[in-house]
Design a protein around this motif. Structure first.
Motif, PDB file in Angstrom:
ATOM      1  N   UNK A   1      33.788 -10.996  38.597  1.00  0.00           N
ATOM      2  CA  UNK A   1      34.957 -10.201  38.967  1.00  0.00           C
ATOM      3  C   UNK A   1      35.963 -10.179  37.815  1.00  0.00           C
ATOM      4  N   UNK A   2      36.157 -11.314  37.154  1.00  0.00           N
ATOM      5  CA  UNK A   2      37.063 -11.360  36.007  1.00  0.00           C
ATOM      6  C   UNK A   2      36.537 -10.495  34.864  1.00  0.00           C
ATOM      7  N   UNK A   3      35.207 -10.522  34.658  1.00  0.00           N
ATOM      8  CA  UNK A   3      34.613  -9.648  33.642  1.00  0.00           C
ATOM      9  C   UNK A   3      34.873  -8.185  33.982  1.00  0.00           C
ATOM     10  N   UNK A   4      34.683  -7.810  35.248  1.00  0.00           N
ATOM     11  CA  UNK A   4      34.904  -6.414  35.661  1.00  0.00           C
ATOM     12  C   UNK A   4      36.368  -6.007  35.462  1.00  0.00           C
TER      13      UNK A   4
ATOM     14  N   UNK B   1      22.630 -14.107  29.288  1.00  0.00           N
ATOM     15  CA  UNK B   1      23.355 -15.217  28.646  1.00  0.00           C
ATOM     16  C   UNK B   1      22.934 -16.561  29.244  1.00  0.00           C
ATOM     17  N   UNK B   2      22.952 -16.672  30.563  1.00  0.00           N
ATOM     18  CA  UNK B   2      22.597 -17.944  31.203  1.00  0.00           C
ATOM     19  C   UNK B   2      21.111 -18.264  31.031  1.00  0.00           C
ATOM     20  N   UNK B   3      20.258 -17.252  31.078  1.00  0.00           N
ATOM     21  CA  UNK B   3      18.818 -17.500  30.899  1.00  0.00           C
ATOM     22  C   UNK B   3      18.501 -17.980  29.490  1.00  0.00           C
TER      23      UNK B   3
ATOM     24  N   UNK C   1      29.743  -1.022  33.861  1.00  0.00           N
ATOM     25  CA  UNK C   1      29.364  -1.007  35.267  1.00  0.00           C
ATOM     26  C   UNK C   1      29.078  -2.428  35.739  1.00  0.00           C
ATOM     27  N   UNK C   2      29.192  -2.614  37.037  1.00  0.00           N
ATOM     28  CA  UNK C   2      28.977  -3.936  37.635  1.00  0.00           C
ATOM     29  C   UNK C   2      27.572  -4.459  37.324  1.00  0.00           C
TER      30      UNK C   2
ATOM     31  N   UNK D   1      26.530  -7.864  35.206  1.00  0.00           N
ATOM     32  CA  UNK D   1      25.676  -8.854  35.855  1.00  0.00           C
ATOM     33  C   UNK D   1      24.444  -9.146  35.000  1.00  0.00           C
ATOM     34  N   UNK D   2      23.853  -8.110  34.436  1.00  0.00           N
ATOM     35  CA  UNK D   2      22.668  -8.270  33.585  1.00  0.00           C
ATOM     36  C   UNK D   2      23.014  -9.051  32.317  1.00  0.00           C
ATOM     37  N   UNK D   3      24.166  -8.748  31.704  1.00  0.00           N
ATOM     38  CA  UNK D   3      24.612  -9.471  30.511  1.00  0.00           C
ATOM     39  C   UNK D   3      24.779 -10.953  30.833  1.00  0.00           C
TER      40      UNK D   3
END
Length: 95
Positions: free
Chosen positions: A10-13, A31-33, A20-21, A25-27
């Motif tokens: 939400x902070x990123x958005x 990053x985490x993967x 786009x949301x 989410x994909x980015x």
């Protein structure tokens, strides 16, 4: 209370309204993967001005159950260690 993934997205958005949301989410997932995959390989991950994640391997050992005195085998295991950057340390400690 800590921050959860949905609050972080939400902070990123809010900060990046042009994305786009689903893209944000994909980015975040990529990053985490990448961090997970690097740690799984035994590599360390350093994020400048944030900290460093590394993997420590504990060898297999024989231990004793303090209640019964029975000897037990503790298998080899890996743990993730985190060392924070000086910038975060100073912010947390109000320096």
């Amino acid at each position: 209370m800590g921050i959860v993934k949905s609050d972080l997205l939400k902070q990123f958005r809010d900060n990046f309204p042009n994305f786009q949301k689903k893209d944000l989410n994909k980015i975040f997932e990529i990053f985490t993967n990448e961090i997970k995959n690097s740690l799984k390989k035994g590599e360390s991950v350093e994020i400048r001005s944030f900290g460093r994640f590394s993997v420590k391997v504990y060898k297999e050992k024989l231990a004793r159950n303090p209640k019964t005195g029975e000897k037990i085998r503790i298998p080899k295991k890996k743990i993730i260690r985190f060392k924070m950057a000086k910038e975060i340390f100073n912010k947390i400690n109000d320096k």
